[in-house]
Scaffold this active site. Structure first.
Site, short mmCIF file in Angstrom:
data_model
loop_
_atom_site.label_atom_id
_atom_site.label_comp_id
_atom_site.label_asym_id
_atom_site.label_seq_id
_atom_site.Cartn_x
_atom_site.Cartn_y
_atom_site.Cartn_z
N LYS A 159 58.25 -9.61 -21.30
CA LYS A 159 57.85 -7.85 -20.49
C LYS A 159 56.66 -8.28 -19.89
CE LYS A 159 55.66 -7.17 -25.49
NZ LYS A 159 55.59 -7.13 -25.68
N ASP A 195 53.07 -6.38 -32.92
CA ASP A 195 52.33 -4.87 -32.80
C ASP A 195 53.52 -3.91 -33.45
OD1 ASP A 195 54.62 -5.56 -30.93
OD2 ASP A 195 53.78 -3.91 -29.22
C1 GLC Z 1 58.85 -7.71 -26.38
C2 GLC Z 1 57.70 -8.53 -27.76
C3 GLC Z 1 57.45 -8.64 -29.26
C4 GLC Z 1 56.86 -7.12 -29.28
C5 GLC Z 1 57.73 -6.38 -28.26
C6 GLC Z 1 57.12 -4.79 -28.39
O1 GLC Z 1 60.28 -7.42 -27.28
O2 GLC Z 1 58.43 -9.94 -27.65
O3 GLC Z 1 56.91 -9.46 -29.95
O4 GLC Z 1 56.95 -6.73 -30.33
O5 GLC Z 1 58.17 -6.75 -27.09
O6 GLC Z 1 55.76 -4.89 -28.17
#
Ligand code: GLC
Length: 453
Positions: A159, A195
């Site tokens: 991200k 999360d």
């Molecule tokens: C990305 C991260 C993951 C997280 C997701 C949603 O995929 O690698 O850990 O849960 O974003 O935020």
């Protein structure tokens, strides 16, 4: 007046590449199921793509957790600090959003953790708990290999983050070091979690059927309750039948598994990203990419002369200019009404758009968001079928799910088609899963350490 050509049928045809057929969805489910098994398996885990990380969380909240807890939430668009009071019949939460400037997102790990510790200290001062020794839960939403509830090694950034010196390191230690460098705070970090895990915890606090947590926000991920006997890598405390698995399904497709449904737009998004070849499923679904997928299709159709009389605008041709929230706004217009669509196109310098153009733009948005909803549904149905429990609630959080007007309905329909007979499910919006979940993980850990003492 010139001849008005209706290009909508051509645009619809072009958008067919974004339509995933039921047969393809079934194939995707089979592949994901195999990948989940590989992630869980001792001999296959190392080479697996969907990692299925063990969270070391074996107890869901029972609603009896009490006390005052701090939480950190890093990993979406915003960084937040929260203070949460769990009482008999109330739940009180205050939080503050802090920006993570771009130079920190892509700078050093030390600078990142120092920034976090500083925000935490400021927050504690503002809430008059600066001197207290509080328990803290840390929602850190990136792929972590957990070695315990308070130890997690970062596997890769996702991200848009790329802080140096953190991959391969224990993130909890990074935070503790930053707190120690300041020397003014006394806190106990009780747990680190993702999360998706937080979402599951926070929904389970209210609803005992909640066994899956999903994020459809900046990124895409899922966490679910797995039988301990299926988690071949688990080396924690024996005796508990279940534990939570953070699938990190956003990486699904990194080995080419999804190539049979990817489009030129997906390939371009990936090529221009900070992490090419990585997080392929996430790039087809989540909020960080959805608007850009739409923009790429609009650019193509403009160049083909199918939109805007063949005339784009500087902004339309500029990467990142079509925000994901536009997709939700455009699809929130009633059928045949283009009020939001018109405003957005004007903002993008496309005030020459005709009503036919707007219908075309809306169709592109619908094609992209529908595909995302169907891919997430395939993932959830795969988990539901794997768990094979008669009734499961899925807790969901994230801006795409929360704000897109039709995502929920699209998912309900699709999942219903894909689950095995006899499985009842429902989708529940999680109210602030990542913050609340962190506090609950800290609370459950405190409850347990008190019991053990
Ligand atoms: C990305 C991260 C993951 C997280 C997701 C949603 O995929 O690698 O850990 O849960 O974003 O935020």
């Amino acid at each position: 007046m010139g001849i008005v050509v209706n290009n909508l049928p051509r645009i619809r045809e072009e958008c067919e590449v974004l339509h995933i057929t039921d047969k393809q969805i079934r194939e995707i489910m089979n592949r994901l199921h195999n990948d989940l098994l590989k992630g869980l398996g001792k001999d296959t885990h190392e080479k697996s793509i969907v990692k299925c990380w063990i969270t070391y969380i074996q107890d869901l909240p029972n609603g009896k957790e009490r006390g005052k807890f701090l939480a950190l939430d890093l990993g979406g668009t915003n960084f937040r600090v929260l203070i949460i009071n769990l009482g008999e019949n109330h739940f009180d939460m205050q939080s503050k959003i802090y920006a993570i400037p771009n130079h920190i997102m892509t700078g050093t790990g030390v600078a990142l953790f120092d920034h976090i510790a500083e925000c935490l200290a400021n927050f504690m001062k503002e809430h008059d708990v600066y001197e207290e020794r509080l328990a803290l839960g840390f929602t850190f939403s990136f792929p972590l290999k957990q070695l315990g509830l308070t130890k997690g090694i970062l596997q890769r950034w996702t991200k848009g983050f790329s802080c140096s010196g953190v991959v391969g390191e224990d993130v909890v230690q990074g935070l503790k070091d930053a707190i120690a460098r300041r020397g003014d705070l006394s806190l106990t970090v009780m747990g680190i979690l993702n999360d998706a895990t937080g979402t599951l915890m926070s929904c389970a606090h209210k609803n005992p059927y909640c066994r899956i947590g999903v994020i459809i926000g900046t990124g895409s991920n899922a966490c679910y309750v797995e039988k301990t006997k299926n988690c071949e890598l688990f080396d924690g405390e024996p005796g508990k039948d279940e534990l939570l698995i953070n699938t990190e399904w956003g990486a699904f497709g990194d080995d080419g598994t999804l190539d049979f449904v990817r489009t030129e737009f997906d390939r371009e998004i990936d090529a221009n990203s900070i992490n090419p070849g990585k997080q392929i499923q996430e790039k087809m679904i989540s909020g960080m990419y959805m608007g850009e997928l739409v923009r790429l299709a609009l650019v193509k159709f403009t160049r083909m002369g199918l939109l805007f009389g063949g005339h784009g605008s500087d902004l339309l041709f500029q990467r990142g200019s079509f925000y994901t929230k536009y997709v939700s706004e455009i699809e929130s217009d009633k059928q045949g009404d283009y009020t939001s669509c018109m405003e957005i196109l004007e903002e993008l310098g496309l005030s020459h758009a005709t009503e036919a153009d707007m219908a075309g733009v809306r169709h592109v948005c619908e094609s992209v968001s529908r595909r995302a909803a169907h891919l997430v549904s395939a993932g959830i149905a795969t988990l539901l079928n794997k768990m094979a429990e008669p009734r499961v609630t899925v807790g969901i959080d994230g801006s795409v799910y929360r704000f897109h007007p039709h995502f929920h309905a699209l998912m309900c329909d699709k999942i219903a088609q894909l689950v095995s007979p006899g499985i009842q499910f429902d989708l529940m919006l999680s109210e602030d899963g990542s913050g609340r979940g962190a506090a609950l993980v800290a609370a459950v850990a405190c409850r347990q350490s008190q019991q053990a003492a």
